[in-house]
Design a protein around this motif. Structure first.
Motif, PDB file in Angstrom:
ATOM      1  N   PRO A 128      -3.757 -18.924 -25.312  1.00 50.39           N
ATOM      2  CA  PRO A 128      -2.766 -18.878 -24.233  1.00 50.39           C
ATOM      3  C   PRO A 128      -1.422 -19.417 -24.684  1.00 50.39           C
ATOM      4  N   LYS A 129      -0.413 -19.027 -23.976  1.00 47.81           N
ATOM      5  CA  LYS A 129       0.913 -19.606 -24.216  1.00 47.81           C
ATOM      6  C   LYS A 129       0.809 -21.110 -24.031  1.00 47.81           C
ATOM      7  N   LEU A 130       1.778 -21.840 -24.546  1.00 45.44           N
ATOM      8  CA  LEU A 130       1.733 -23.287 -24.420  1.00 45.44           C
ATOM      9  C   LEU A 130       1.530 -23.667 -22.958  1.00 45.44           C
ATOM     10  N   ALA A 131       0.450 -24.419 -22.733  1.00 46.74           N
ATOM     11  CA  ALA A 131       0.064 -24.751 -21.372  1.00 46.74           C
ATOM     12  C   ALA A 131       0.692 -26.047 -20.872  1.00 46.74           C
ATOM     13  N   SER A 132       1.116 -26.914 -21.785  1.00 44.68           N
ATOM     14  CA  SER A 132       1.672 -28.190 -21.354  1.00 44.68           C
ATOM     15  C   SER A 132       2.673 -28.701 -22.380  1.00 44.68           C
ATOM     16  N   ALA A 133       3.415 -29.691 -21.975  1.00 44.01           N
ATOM     17  CA  ALA A 133       4.384 -30.304 -22.876  1.00 44.01           C
ATOM     18  C   ALA A 133       3.680 -31.062 -23.995  1.00 44.01           C
ATOM     19  N   ASN A 134       2.400 -31.360 -23.828  1.00 43.66           N
ATOM     20  CA  ASN A 134       1.640 -32.111 -24.830  1.00 43.66           C
ATOM     21  C   ASN A 134       1.002 -31.217 -25.880  1.00 43.66           C
ATOM     22  N   GLN A 135       1.267 -29.943 -25.844  1.00 44.85           N
ATOM     23  CA  GLN A 135       0.651 -29.003 -26.774  1.00 44.85           C
ATOM     24  C   GLN A 135       1.686 -28.511 -27.774  1.00 44.85           C
ATOM     25  N   ARG A 136       1.284 -28.454 -29.026  1.00 44.61           N
ATOM     26  CA  ARG A 136       2.113 -27.898 -30.089  1.00 44.61           C
ATOM     27  C   ARG A 136       1.287 -26.860 -30.814  1.00 44.61           C
ATOM     28  N   SER A 137       1.933 -25.795 -31.233  1.00 42.16           N
ATOM     29  CA  SER A 137       1.221 -24.697 -31.866  1.00 42.16           C
ATOM     30  C   SER A 137       2.064 -24.113 -32.990  1.00 42.16           C
ATOM     31  N   VAL A 138       1.386 -23.708 -34.064  1.00 43.05           N
ATOM     32  CA  VAL A 138       2.055 -22.991 -35.142  1.00 43.05           C
ATOM     33  C   VAL A 138       1.292 -21.704 -35.407  1.00 43.05           C
ATOM     34  N   SER A 139       2.033 -20.685 -35.758  1.00 44.76           N
ATOM     35  CA  SER A 139       1.457 -19.394 -36.099  1.00 44.76           C
ATOM     36  C   SER A 139       1.807 -19.093 -37.551  1.00 44.76           C
TER      37      SER A 139
END
Length: 182
Positions: A128-139
């Protein structure tokens, strides 16, 4: 610019992912394009962590083809590893990745324990797209597909960390891939 834990996560997620996959002969490069909405033949490994002032989870999601390219064991007669072996290996990759991240964060005085990883596989897995401000993601792009690494953490206001890392020798942490005999 003030160093935040979120900026450390982003920096180390990309760096640790690239280093881990390089250990298995797979080059990861930043993927700036749109991540696929869902992945056919997808696999994911998830592992939790908790410390005095921090808790969360890390997710590593990709395709079976990417995981197969990192698989370290030759099978009998050159056969491909089975799907259950690939799913299990995805758990181990998420475990190794969080271990690398933990080693980097220890240099900033952030400590936590890790749980047992779990994995899943299926068609049309999606991140899912970033769900919260506490989530970080790299592709990241591998030669055989896209790798998505995401971390979500709840951090107590009392968490203090070093903006600049300590020297590795000051921490007493074994390097990734070191064999420890005791």
């Amino acid at each position: 610019m003030k160093t935040t834990l979120a900026s450390l996560f982003e920096h180390y997620l990309q760096r640790c992912s690239a280093e881990l996959f390089a250990e298995y002969g797979v080059e990861l490069t930043p993927h700036d394009g749109e991540s696929p909405g869902s992945v056919s033949d997808g696999v994911a490994g998830v592992i939790g962590f908790a410390g005095e002032n921090i808790k969360g989870s890390l997710l590593l999601g990709t395709t079976s083809a990417v995981v197969r390219s990192t698989y370290p064991v030759s099978t009998a007669n050159g056969a491909e590893p089975g799907s259950s072996a690939l799913v299990d290996w995805t758990s181990e990759l998420s475990n190794q990745l969080l271990g690398r991240l933990k080693n980097r964060l220890l240099l900033h005085d952030v400590s936590f324990i890790m749980s047992t990883p779990v994995s899943l596989a299926g068609d049309h897995l999606r991140h899912p797209k970033l769900a919260s401000a506490n989530q970080r993601s790299v592709s990241l792009r591998a030669p055989t597909g896209i790798v998505v690494v995401s971390i979500e953490a709840e951090v107590d206001a009392g968490l203090e960390f070093r903006a600049e890392p300590m020297q590795q020798c000051d921490v007493g942490v074994a390097g990734e891939g070191d064999v420890l005999l005791f």
